[in-house]
Design a protein around this motif. Structure first.
Motif, PDB file in Angstrom:
ATOM      1  N   ALA A   1       2.806 -32.072   7.784  1.00 20.23           N
ATOM      2  CA  ALA A   1       1.778 -31.088   7.457  1.00 20.23           C
ATOM      3  C   ALA A   1       2.374 -29.683   7.365  1.00 20.23           C
ATOM      4  N   GLN A   2       3.303 -29.391   8.262  1.00 22.75           N
ATOM      5  CA  GLN A   2       3.934 -28.078   8.219  1.00 22.75           C
ATOM      6  C   GLN A   2       4.789 -27.905   6.969  1.00 22.75           C
TER       7      GLN A   2
ATOM      8  N   GLY B   1       2.525 -27.302   3.977  1.00 23.22           N
ATOM      9  CA  GLY B   1       1.607 -26.177   4.131  1.00 23.22           C
ATOM     10  C   GLY B   1       0.198 -26.532   4.503  1.00 23.22           C
ATOM     11  N   VAL B   2      -0.014 -27.710   5.099  1.00 22.55           N
ATOM     12  CA  VAL B   2      -1.355 -28.085   5.547  1.00 22.55           C
ATOM     13  C   VAL B   2      -1.678 -27.320   6.826  1.00 22.55           C
ATOM     14  N   PRO B   3      -2.860 -26.721   6.940  1.00 23.44           N
ATOM     15  CA  PRO B   3      -3.220 -25.979   8.148  1.00 23.44           C
ATOM     16  C   PRO B   3      -3.136 -26.858   9.395  1.00 23.44           C
ATOM     17  N   GLN B   4      -2.630 -26.296  10.468  1.00 20.44           N
ATOM     18  CA  GLN B   4      -2.489 -27.045  11.712  1.00 20.44           C
ATOM     19  C   GLN B   4      -3.835 -27.507  12.251  1.00 20.44           C
ATOM     20  N   GLU B   5      -4.858 -26.703  12.053  1.00 10.90           N
ATOM     21  CA  GLU B   5      -6.182 -27.078  12.546  1.00 10.90           C
ATOM     22  C   GLU B   5      -6.679 -28.346  11.860  1.00 10.90           C
ATOM     23  N   LEU B   6      -6.422 -28.445  10.561  1.00 10.33           N
ATOM     24  CA  LEU B   6      -6.807 -29.653   9.818  1.00 10.33           C
ATOM     25  C   LEU B   6      -6.018 -30.849  10.314  1.00 10.33           C
TER      26      LEU B   6
ATOM     27  N   ARG C   1      -4.837 -31.322  13.288  1.00 12.64           N
ATOM     28  CA  ARG C   1      -5.345 -31.720  14.587  1.00 12.64           C
ATOM     29  C   ARG C   1      -6.633 -32.526  14.464  1.00 12.64           C
ATOM     30  N   GLN C   2      -7.474 -32.157  13.512  1.00  9.31           N
ATOM     31  CA  GLN C   2      -8.709 -32.909  13.314  1.00  9.31           C
ATOM     32  C   GLN C   2      -8.422 -34.327  12.823  1.00  9.31           C
TER      33      GLN C   2
END
Length: 390
Positions: A202-203, A206-211, A213-214
């Motif tokens: 994800a990093q 560029g996927v948001p970390q919050e997404l 985690r969900q």
């Protein structure tokens, strides 16, 4: 010092004879080893086991490492194995071990605890019985004992058992909660590896970390094998203990190859067979054969299967835990009432969360104003005792 303690404990476990009458053949040795392990790895020197045994969140707090200091690390695996072995073989006398039960040692030393450990459900390994705790009636007619609750009242017998079982219920609820970064270490290595790999991918894109985690929160523990789900048959527990002790002994005597030969012999004999969970409670594990299943069933699981705290938490348990948590706030009210179930609207909203679940148990239907009336404005001990008795 830790290595010496582990070596002495491992040798003692291998050499002390078994007893059939349940007595402790050498109470001082096992008890002193447990006390020494606590002195070396315990976080509190002023531990009060009279109240720690029934503290509701004592197991569930480990799931999020709540209360752990920056430098707090769990004890070495071999130390935890030795301590568990002493309790498993009934070689610990509470009177010589600072009155600590198995769960007390786990909590105070920061050792991992999980709801598939057979010993945490064994009352005899976690708190003293009434006779050992010198429970009885005092001259003033008041009940006496060793353990006390939040109101400084002595508790023993079935009330003490209910208070302890409530700590297991809280552990089960935390264990079955979705993944969070705080509870990451409580998951099995395969789960953690999958979550870490997903985070790196994800990093990179560029996927948001919050997404991310969900997404991981939707992962389930049962998607990966968990080595902690060991067979609850006492014979299997003993064989696993002696196998591990023998392997460690060979490694000590010949660190340059003994481990490989021990592993080879274990492979020839057959590795530990995969275990399956009881369909009634999804907590108790047994080897995939009729012998272990029959032995566990006859040893008492037939009475407890599907009951709290063995079964998976349901609507009744969630409502009840909210009610008990609200008793602390209710103390400030004049009439002693309060908590999360004061109004019908609140009760209906909580009850609606559990729609579609199995409602075959009588307590499953308690989601109205009758719930608080059933338990009454009572202390935590009274409320918990009433719930588990029903």
């Amino acid at each position: 010092a830790a290595r010496v303690l582990a070596t002495v404990g491992q040798d003692a476990l291998r050499r002390l004879p078994d007893v059939d009458d349940g007595s402790c053949p050498c109470p001082a040795l096992g008890s002193e080893a447990v006390a020494a392990a606590h002195d070396a790895f315990g976080r509190r020197t002023d531990l009060d086991v009279r109240t720690a045994c029934i503290e509701p969140g004592r197991y569930s707090r480990w799931m999020t490492r709540e209360g752990a200091g920056v430098g707090d690390v769990p004890p070495p695996l071999e130390i935890a194995e030795v301590v568990r072995g002493f309790y498993l073989r009934n070689l610990v006398d509470f009177r010589y071990a600072k009155a600590m039960g198995y769960g007390d040692w786990l909590v105070e030393c920061g050792a991992p605890s999980h709801p598939h450990d057979m010993l945490v459900y064994d009352h005899a390994a976690n708190f003293m019985d009434d006779e050992l705790a010198e429970a009885g009636d005092g001259d003033d007619g008041q009940e006496r004992g060793f353990y006390i609750d939040e109101d400084n009242l002595f508790i023993n017998g079935r009330r003490l058992a209910a208070r302890y079982d409530y700590t297991l219920l809280k552990l089960k609820m935390a264990w079955n909660s979705p993944w969070t970064p705080e509870s990451h270490l409580s998951f099995q290595p395969q789960f953690r590896e999958a979550a870490s790999t997903l985070a790196l991918c994800a990093q990179r894109v560029g996927v948001p970390q919050e997404l991310m985690r969900q997404v991981v929160a939707f992962f389930h523990r049962d998607w990966w094998l968990d080595a902690r789900k060991e067979c609850w048959n006492e014979d299997c527990q003993m064989r696993a203990l002696y196998s591990s002790l023998t392997k460690r002994s060979i490694l000590r005597s010949n660190p340059n190859g003994g481990g490989r030969r021990a592993s080879g012999r274990a492979a020839k004999k057959g590795a530990s067979p995969p275990t399956v969970l009881c369909k009634g409670c999804e907590t108790v594990a047994f080897c995939n054969n009729k012998t272990c299943r029959k032995d566990i069933w006859q040893d008492g699981h037939k009475r407890y299967c599907g009951s709290c705290p063995f079964r998976l938490p349901r609507k009744a348990e969630r409502i009840f835990c909210d009610y008990v948590d609200g008793l602390d706030d209710a103390v400030t009210n004049e009439n002693g009432s309060g908590g999360p179930l004061d109004t019908d609207d609140e009760q209906e909203s909580v009850a609606s969360e559990g729609e579609g679940e199995d409602d075959n148990v009588s307590w499953e239907s308690v989601d109205s104003a009758d719930f608080e009336e059933e338990l009454g404005p009572a202390s935590k001990t009274d409320a918990i005792y009433s719930f588990f008795e029903k």
